[in-house]
Design a protein around this motif. Structure first.
Motif, PDB file in Angstrom:
ATOM      1  N   ALA A  27       0.844  -1.200   0.000  1.00 12.58           N
ATOM      2  CA  ALA A  27       0.000   0.000   0.000  1.00 12.58           C
ATOM      3  C   ALA A  27       0.877   1.247   0.000  1.00 12.58           C
ATOM      4  CB  ALA A  27      -0.920  -0.010   1.221  1.00 12.58           C
ATOM      5  N   LYS A  28       1.936   1.220   0.789  1.00 15.50           N
ATOM      6  CA  LYS A  28       2.838   2.370   0.865  1.00 15.50           C
ATOM      7  C   LYS A  28       3.585   2.563  -0.453  1.00 15.50           C
ATOM      8  CE  LYS A  28       6.448   4.351   3.741  1.00 15.50           C
ATOM      9  NZ  LYS A  28       7.344   4.146   4.880  1.00 15.50           N
ATOM     10  N   ALA A  29       4.022   1.457  -1.049  1.00 15.08           N
ATOM     11  CA  ALA A  29       4.748   1.529  -2.325  1.00 15.08           C
ATOM     12  C   ALA A  29       3.809   1.866  -3.481  1.00 15.08           C
ATOM     13  CB  ALA A  29       5.461   0.210  -2.601  1.00 15.08           C
ATOM     14  N   GLY A  30       2.518   1.512  -3.312  1.00 15.59           N
ATOM     15  CA  GLY A  30       1.535   1.805  -4.356  1.00 15.59           C
ATOM     16  C   GLY A  30       1.505   0.805  -5.495  1.00 15.59           C
ATOM     17  N   ARG A  31       2.194  -0.324  -5.311  1.00 17.68           N
ATOM     18  CA  ARG A  31       2.301  -1.288  -6.402  1.00 17.68           C
ATOM     19  C   ARG A  31       2.587  -2.682  -5.843  1.00 17.68           C
ATOM     20  NH1 ARG A  31       2.346  -0.352 -11.443  1.00 17.68           N
ATOM     21  NH2 ARG A  31       2.525   1.891 -11.229  1.00 17.68           N
ATOM     22  N   PHE A  32       2.062  -3.692  -6.535  1.00 20.55           N
ATOM     23  CA  PHE A  32       2.371  -5.080  -6.204  1.00 20.55           C
ATOM     24  C   PHE A  32       3.619  -5.503  -6.959  1.00 20.55           C
ATOM     25  CE2 PHE A  32      -2.181  -4.804  -5.408  1.00 20.55           C
ATOM     26  CZ  PHE A  32      -2.250  -5.363  -4.143  1.00 20.55           C
ATOM     27  N   ASN A  33       4.281  -6.554  -6.478  1.00 22.51           N
ATOM     28  CA  ASN A  33       5.419  -7.064  -7.232  1.00 22.51           C
ATOM     29  C   ASN A  33       4.908  -7.960  -8.367  1.00 22.51           C
ATOM     30  OD1 ASN A  33       5.087  -9.754  -6.280  1.00 22.51           O
ATOM     31  ND2 ASN A  33       6.553  -9.454  -4.619  1.00 22.51           N
ATOM     32  N   THR A  34       5.814  -8.477  -9.169  1.00 27.34           N
ATOM     33  CA  THR A  34       5.449  -9.274 -10.338  1.00 27.34           C
ATOM     34  C   THR A  34       4.669 -10.532  -9.955  1.00 27.34           C
ATOM     35  OG1 THR A  34       7.364  -8.446 -11.535  1.00 27.34           O
ATOM     36  CG2 THR A  34       6.382 -10.469 -12.365  1.00 27.34           C
ATOM     37  N   VAL A  35       5.150 -11.256  -8.949  1.00 25.51           N
ATOM     38  CA  VAL A  35       4.496 -12.507  -8.539  1.00 25.51           C
ATOM     39  C   VAL A  35       3.081 -12.231  -8.027  1.00 25.51           C
ATOM     40  CG1 VAL A  35       4.594 -14.440  -6.909  1.00 25.51           C
ATOM     41  CG2 VAL A  35       6.669 -13.689  -8.084  1.00 25.51           C
ATOM     42  N   GLU A  36       2.944 -11.207  -7.189  1.00 28.60           N
ATOM     43  CA  GLU A  36       1.629 -10.858  -6.656  1.00 28.60           C
ATOM     44  C   GLU A  36       0.689 -10.391  -7.767  1.00 28.60           C
ATOM     45  OE1 GLU A  36       3.890  -9.419  -2.608  1.00 28.60           O
ATOM     46  OE2 GLU A  36       3.232  -7.943  -4.080  1.00 28.60           O
ATOM     47  N   SER A  37       1.213  -9.627  -8.699  1.00 29.83           N
ATOM     48  CA  SER A  37       0.408  -9.164  -9.835  1.00 29.83           C
ATOM     49  C   SER A  37      -0.062 -10.344 -10.668  1.00 29.83           C
ATOM     50  CB  SER A  37       1.228  -8.201 -10.704  1.00 29.83           C
ATOM     51  OG  SER A  37       1.559  -7.041  -9.970  1.00 29.83           O
ATOM     52  N   ASP A  38       0.826 -11.303 -10.872  1.00 33.37           N
ATOM     53  CA  ASP A  38       0.473 -12.507 -11.624  1.00 33.37           C
ATOM     54  C   ASP A  38      -0.646 -13.270 -10.917  1.00 33.37           C
ATOM     55  OD1 ASP A  38       0.949 -14.304 -13.862  1.00 33.37           O
ATOM     56  OD2 ASP A  38       1.841 -15.676 -12.397  1.00 33.37           O
ATOM     57  N   CYS A  39      -0.563 -13.367  -9.599  1.00 33.66           N
ATOM     58  CA  CYS A  39      -1.614 -14.042  -8.827  1.00 33.66           C
ATOM     59  C   CYS A  39      -2.942 -13.293  -8.916  1.00 33.66           C
ATOM     60  CB  CYS A  39      -1.198 -14.199  -7.374  1.00 33.66           C
ATOM     61  SG  CYS A  39       0.050 -15.455  -7.084  1.00 33.66           S
ATOM     62  N   LEU A  40      -2.896 -11.971  -8.871  1.00 31.28           N
ATOM     63  CA  LEU A  40      -4.133 -11.185  -9.002  1.00 31.28           C
ATOM     64  C   LEU A  40      -4.774 -11.392 -10.368  1.00 31.28           C
ATOM     65  CD1 LEU A  40      -3.151  -7.838  -7.246  1.00 31.28           C
ATOM     66  CD2 LEU A  40      -4.976  -9.404  -6.552  1.00 31.28           C
ATOM     67  N   VAL A  41      -3.944 -11.404 -11.398  1.00 30.79           N
ATOM     68  CA  VAL A  41      -4.459 -11.636 -12.753  1.00 30.79           C
ATOM     69  C   VAL A  41      -5.035 -13.053 -12.863  1.00 30.79           C
ATOM     70  CG1 VAL A  41      -3.747 -11.906 -15.174  1.00 30.79           C
ATOM     71  CG2 VAL A  41      -3.084  -9.867 -13.887  1.00 30.79           C
ATOM     72  N   ALA A  42      -4.366 -14.027 -12.236  1.00 31.58           N
ATOM     73  CA  ALA A  42      -4.886 -15.401 -12.241  1.00 31.58           C
ATOM     74  C   ALA A  42      -6.239 -15.461 -11.540  1.00 31.58           C
ATOM     75  CB  ALA A  42      -3.890 -16.348 -11.571  1.00 31.58           C
ATOM     76  N   LEU A  43      -6.376 -14.725 -10.442  1.00 27.87           N
ATOM     77  CA  LEU A  43      -7.655 -14.683  -9.728  1.00 27.87           C
ATOM     78  C   LEU A  43      -8.756 -14.112 -10.615  1.00 27.87           C
ATOM     79  CD1 LEU A  43      -9.528 -14.869  -7.284  1.00 27.87           C
ATOM     80  CD2 LEU A  43      -8.599 -12.671  -6.517  1.00 27.87           C
ATOM     81  N   VAL A  44      -8.466 -13.022 -11.297  1.00 26.32           N
ATOM     82  CA  VAL A  44      -9.458 -12.411 -12.181  1.00 26.32           C
ATOM     83  C   VAL A  44      -9.845 -13.390 -13.293  1.00 26.32           C
ATOM     84  CG1 VAL A  44      -9.882 -10.538 -13.829  1.00 26.32           C
ATOM     85  CG2 VAL A  44      -8.745 -10.043 -11.660  1.00 26.32           C
ATOM     86  N   ALA A  45      -8.851 -14.054 -13.875  1.00 21.90           N
ATOM     87  CA  ALA A  45      -9.124 -15.020 -14.943  1.00 21.90           C
ATOM     88  C   ALA A  45      -9.955 -16.192 -14.422  1.00 21.90           C
ATOM     89  CB  ALA A  45      -7.813 -15.520 -15.549  1.00 21.90           C
ATOM     90  N   LEU A  46      -9.594 -16.710 -13.249  1.00 20.56           N
ATOM     91  CA  LEU A  46     -10.362 -17.820 -12.665  1.00 20.56           C
ATOM     92  C   LEU A  46     -11.789 -17.401 -12.365  1.00 20.56           C
ATOM     93  CD1 LEU A  46      -8.115 -19.694 -10.081  1.00 20.56           C
ATOM     94  CD2 LEU A  46      -9.211 -20.612 -12.112  1.00 20.56           C
ATOM     95  N   PHE A  47     -11.937 -16.211 -11.800  1.00 16.40           N
ATOM     96  CA  PHE A  47     -13.284 -15.746 -11.489  1.00 16.40           C
ATOM     97  C   PHE A  47     -14.106 -15.594 -12.768  1.00 16.40           C
ATOM     98  CE2 PHE A  47     -16.623 -12.723 -10.463  1.00 16.40           C
ATOM     99  CZ  PHE A  47     -17.206 -13.386  -9.394  1.00 16.40           C
TER     100      PHE A  47
END
Length: 136
Positions: free
Chosen positions: A60-80
């Motif tokens: 939250a402080k950095a304002g951005r997720f790292n690559t692995v976390e971003s990949d997991c978020l995208v996987a979640l959106v795709a799965l949903f």
């Protein structure tokens, strides 16, 4: 309808631009947008992608997720999106399925299967089998 999820997030559903965004790290605001769109609490999503409360605070402080976390978020959106199609675009049904133990996944919840590509693929496979009428 699942394309609407990607559009609402301002993300392409595939392709080079999506790859670039994942490598850059998705903006932190996407967490709340995803939570709202898929009707899951932010904490549930954070745990699903392996974020401890302290790491979440750092992101939250950095304002951005790292690559692995971003990949997991995208996987979640795709799965949903796939679960949504499986349940004829009934969000409540898709959320219920994503957060309930599934026999074909060793009684694990699909939301808990985002930790590795192998687990995530297993969820996609189960959805595919269910779409074909194969009971798992």
């Amino acid at each position: 309808m699942s394309d609407c999820i990607w559009s609402a997030l301002g993300l392409p559903s595939r392709g080079t631009r999506l790859h670039e965004l994942i490598h850059q790290g998705l903006p932190f605001e996407h967490l709340d947008q995803i939570a709202t769109l898929i009707q899951m609490q932010r904490g549930v999503i954070s745990r699903a992608i392996g974020l401890s409360p302290t790491t979440l605070a750092r992101r939250a402080k950095a304002g951005r997720f790292n690559t692995v976390e971003s990949d997991c978020l995208v996987a979640l959106v795709a799965l949903f999106g796939e679960a949504l199609a499986l349940f004829d675009y009934d969000k409540a049904g898709a959320v219920e399925w994503m957060t309930s133990p599934v026999r074909g996944l060793g009684s694990k919840r699909p939301i808990d299967m985002l930790g590795t590509r192998v687990e995530t693929k297993a969820v996609f496979d189960v959805i595919g089998q269910l779409e074909l009428g194969i009971l798992v």
